[in-house]
Design an enzyme around this catalytic site. Structure first.
Site, PDB file in Angstrom:
ATOM      1  N   HIS A 182       0.841  -1.197   0.000  1.00 57.15           N
ATOM      2  CA  HIS A 182       0.000   0.000   0.000  1.00 57.15           C
ATOM      3  C   HIS A 182       0.878   1.250   0.000  1.00 57.15           C
ATOM      4  O   HIS A 182       2.027   1.213   0.448  1.00 57.15           O
ATOM      5  CB  HIS A 182      -0.869   0.044   1.279  1.00 57.15           C
ATOM      6  CG  HIS A 182      -1.955  -0.980   1.323  1.00 57.15           C
ATOM      7  ND1 HIS A 182      -2.105  -1.861   2.370  1.00 57.15           N
ATOM      8  CD2 HIS A 182      -2.964  -1.240   0.464  1.00 57.15           C
ATOM      9  CE1 HIS A 182      -3.165  -2.631   2.154  1.00 57.15           C
ATOM     10  NE2 HIS A 182      -3.712  -2.276   1.005  1.00 57.15           N
ATOM     11  N   CYS A 269      -2.376   0.313   9.827  1.00 55.89           N
ATOM     12  CA  CYS A 269      -3.444  -0.613   9.395  1.00 55.89           C
ATOM     13  C   CYS A 269      -4.346  -1.053  10.533  1.00 55.89           C
ATOM     14  O   CYS A 269      -5.474  -1.486  10.310  1.00 55.89           O
ATOM     15  CB  CYS A 269      -2.836  -1.876   8.788  1.00 55.89           C
ATOM     16  SG  CYS A 269      -1.517  -1.615   7.634  1.00 55.89           S
TER      17      CYS A 269
HETATM   18  N1  GLY Z   1      -2.710  -8.962   4.916  1.00 54.08           N
HETATM   19  C1  GLY Z   1      -3.227  -7.690   4.632  1.00 54.08           C
HETATM   20  C2  GLY Z   1      -3.621  -7.558   3.232  1.00 54.08           C
HETATM   21  O1  GLY Z   1      -3.006  -8.207   2.383  1.00 54.08           O
HETATM   22  O2  GLY Z   1      -4.536  -6.860   2.889  1.00 54.08           O
END
Ligand code: GLY
Length: 274
Positions: A182, A269
């Site tokens: 991300h 996150c």
């Molecule tokens: N394990 C977090 C994701 O891949 O979205």
């Protein structure tokens, strides 16, 4: 120092199914009980920064559901001013449509929680996809990562929504950066017009106008740090980056994150903050 004042966070402990979460990290299987302890320490840290927590029950149907940040984007109204924290409220949440099909149901209970907390919600619609981890908000701007999870249609829908609320946004294409899942795996906003950036993103034109704090390649995981009121949460084990922060006058709080790192997860996150 200018930063956004936060009052609340939504968190969800990992369930036992966490060990089957998505990953491309190649760091081995997470240890569920250690993840629980690390999550509990994370929650304690948020509370010690003055946040009230809304704690959701583990949702075994969704192994990645502890990564609540991916399910929604909270858009706060803001009043910035030199020398004082920005007053903020969160009048609106945009429910995402996660790029990974296995994560698409995670947002239902989050949307319900946000509504109960008084937030209005909008939603990204098919075929658009957005993961919250791809969205980095500064006081004045949203950076939207286009990634393997957030597609151009989703990014455009979000940019249009933000525009209708008076915000501007820019896209950052990270599809050729294998090192990060991300955008916020490699980018964080500290307040004070200062961005934390991995080396591979240092030359992005859209970051012009910000002071950039580089994270060296061998400490790249540390880039996912989180400013929470007068503290900066950092992943433990990255002393050079933590030293850079303390040299700048930030008070850091280092947290063990390796069980979440095994599933490509970072500090940001694990909560939705507003
Ligand atoms: N394990 C977090 C994701 O891949 O979205």
């Amino acid at each position: 120092m200018v930063y956004k004042k936060l009052g609340r966070a939504i968190v969800r402990s990992p369930g036992a199914s966490f060990v089957a979460g998505l990953t491309r990290a190649k760091l081995g299987l997470p240890d569920y009980h250690r993840a629980l302890r690390q999550h509990a320490a994370y929650c304690d840290a948020l509370e010690s920064c003055g946040l009230t927590l809304t704690r959701l029950e583990p949702d075994e149907r969704f192994p990645d559901s502890t990564f609540v940040e991916d399910t929604a984007i909270l858009i706060s109204s803001r009043v910035s001013g030199p020398g004082s924290p920005c007053a903020s409220a969160a009048p609106m949440a945009v429910m995402t449509r996660p790029g990974a099909p296995s994560r698409r149901g995670e947002g239902q209970s989050i949307a319900q929680t946000l509504t109960e907390l008084g937030l209005e919600t909008a939603a990204i619609s098919t075929p658009g996809t957005v993961d919250g981890g791809d969205i980095c908000e500064t006081e004045s701007h949203f950076f939207i990562g286009i990634s393997e999870r957030t597609n151009e249609l989703g990014a455009s829908q979000l940019a249009d929504l933000l525009k209708s609320l008076g915000y501007i946004s820019s896209f950052v294409d990270i599809r050729n950066l294998d090192a990060i899942l991300h955008l916020k795996s490699g980018l964080a906003y500290l307040g004070d017009n200062r961005l934390v950036v991995i080396e591979a993103l240092m030359t992005e034109a859209v970051f012009k106008g910000y002071e950039l704090l580089a994270v060296e390649n061998d400490e790249a995981y540390a880039a996912n740090c989180v400013r929470v009121n007068d503290r900066v949460l950092v992943a433990a084990g990255f002393p050079r980056f933590e030293r850079k922060l303390t040299d700048l006058g930030y008070k850091t709080l280092a947290l063990e994150m390796n069980e979440f790192q095994k599933l490509d997860g970072g500090l940001s996150c694990l909560s939705l903050r507003f």
